[in-house]
Design a protein around this motif. Structure first.
Motif, PDB file in Angstrom:
ATOM      1  N   THR A   1       0.824  -1.208   0.000  1.00 36.59           N
ATOM      2  CA  THR A   1       0.000   0.000   0.000  1.00 36.59           C
ATOM      3  C   THR A   1       0.858   1.259   0.000  1.00 36.59           C
ATOM      4  N   LYS A   2       1.960   1.240   0.733  1.00 33.35           N
ATOM      5  CA  LYS A   2       2.841   2.407   0.805  1.00 33.35           C
ATOM      6  C   LYS A   2       3.662   2.596  -0.463  1.00 33.35           C
ATOM      7  N   ASN A   3       3.852   1.540  -1.242  1.00 25.83           N
ATOM      8  CA  ASN A   3       4.754   1.598  -2.397  1.00 25.83           C
ATOM      9  C   ASN A   3       4.071   1.542  -3.756  1.00 25.83           C
ATOM     10  N   VAL A   4       2.756   1.564  -3.767  1.00 25.06           N
ATOM     11  CA  VAL A   4       1.997   1.598  -5.017  1.00 25.06           C
ATOM     12  C   VAL A   4       1.083   2.817  -4.940  1.00 25.06           C
ATOM     13  N   ASP A   5       1.059   3.597  -5.981  1.00 21.35           N
ATOM     14  CA  ASP A   5       0.279   4.835  -5.974  1.00 21.35           C
ATOM     15  C   ASP A   5      -1.194   4.565  -6.291  1.00 21.35           C
ATOM     16  N   ILE A   6      -1.790   3.764  -5.417  1.00 23.94           N
ATOM     17  CA  ILE A   6      -3.207   3.412  -5.519  1.00 23.94           C
ATOM     18  C   ILE A   6      -3.738   3.457  -4.087  1.00 23.94           C
ATOM     19  N   SER A   7      -4.982   3.821  -3.912  1.00 23.39           N
ATOM     20  CA  SER A   7      -5.531   3.915  -2.567  1.00 23.39           C
ATOM     21  C   SER A   7      -5.510   2.549  -1.868  1.00 23.39           C
ATOM     22  N   ARG A   8      -5.453   2.599  -0.552  1.00 25.09           N
ATOM     23  CA  ARG A   8      -5.426   1.381   0.260  1.00 25.09           C
ATOM     24  C   ARG A   8      -6.648   0.512  -0.038  1.00 25.09           C
ATOM     25  N   GLN A   9      -7.792   1.154  -0.123  1.00 24.96           N
ATOM     26  CA  GLN A   9      -9.034   0.434  -0.401  1.00 24.96           C
ATOM     27  C   GLN A   9      -8.978  -0.257  -1.762  1.00 24.96           C
ATOM     28  N   ALA A  10      -8.459   0.440  -2.769  1.00 20.29           N
ATOM     29  CA  ALA A  10      -8.363  -0.139  -4.114  1.00 20.29           C
ATOM     30  C   ALA A  10      -7.368  -1.293  -4.131  1.00 20.29           C
TER      31      ALA A  10
END
Length: 162
Positions: A74-83
């Motif tokens: 989650t911290k290393n991908v530029d996508i929301s946590r929910q997504a």
């Protein structure tokens, strides 16, 4: 309708190459990124019964040959946590990832590619290499190598923001 000579660089609303001449660096990078990502996704989806989105590929790239925690992804991908949780659920349903508990931590879970996930990821890497070769055929290998060198440089962007 535009003729082939007007040099369209893509479909579905992407702009003609003549319009690239008036773009700044940020927009040029974005346009080219969107184009090659869409092409890579389409090549995979045309050759496979297993549809995988660019966001799913991005997540798979972060976990290939690793067992990161979901919070690390989650911290290393530029996508929301929910997504990311939704994509991981989809990848799991497709048999591409497995999600396990982390030892000595009841809250955290780790994720890894399954054998099928690794196989798909490696096949996709080969498809992207073929796409890179086609680009090199058009603009030249020397230009591709120069572009890669420029993109790999430390641009010191953090200093630019302040």
């Amino acid at each position: 309708m535009y003729s082939r000579s007007e040099n369209w660089i893509g479909v579905n609303g992407l702009i003609r190459s003549s319009e690239l001449q008036n773009m700044d660096l940020i927009d040029l990078l974005s346009e080219r990124h969107t184009l090659v990502r869409r092409m890579a996704e389409n090549v995979w989806n045309d050759q496979s019964d297993l549809s995988i989105s660019n966001s799913e590929w991005s997540i798979m790239a972060r976990i290939y040959k690793k067992q990161p925690t979901i919070s690390h992804v989650t911290k290393n991908v530029d996508i929301s946590r929910q997504a990311i949780h939704k994509f991981l659920k989809n990848l799991s349903a497709k048999g591409l990832v497995e999600i396990n508990n982390v030892e000595n931590n009841k809250k955290e879970k780790c994720v890894q590619l399954t054998a099928l996930g690794e196989e798909c990821y490696e096949k996709n890497m080969n498809l992207k290499a073929q796409l890179e070769n086609k680009i090199a055929e058009t603009i030249g290998m020397e230009q591709v190598n120069k572009l890669k060198e420029l993109l790999q440089l430390d641009w010191d962007i953090e200093k630019i923001r302040s």
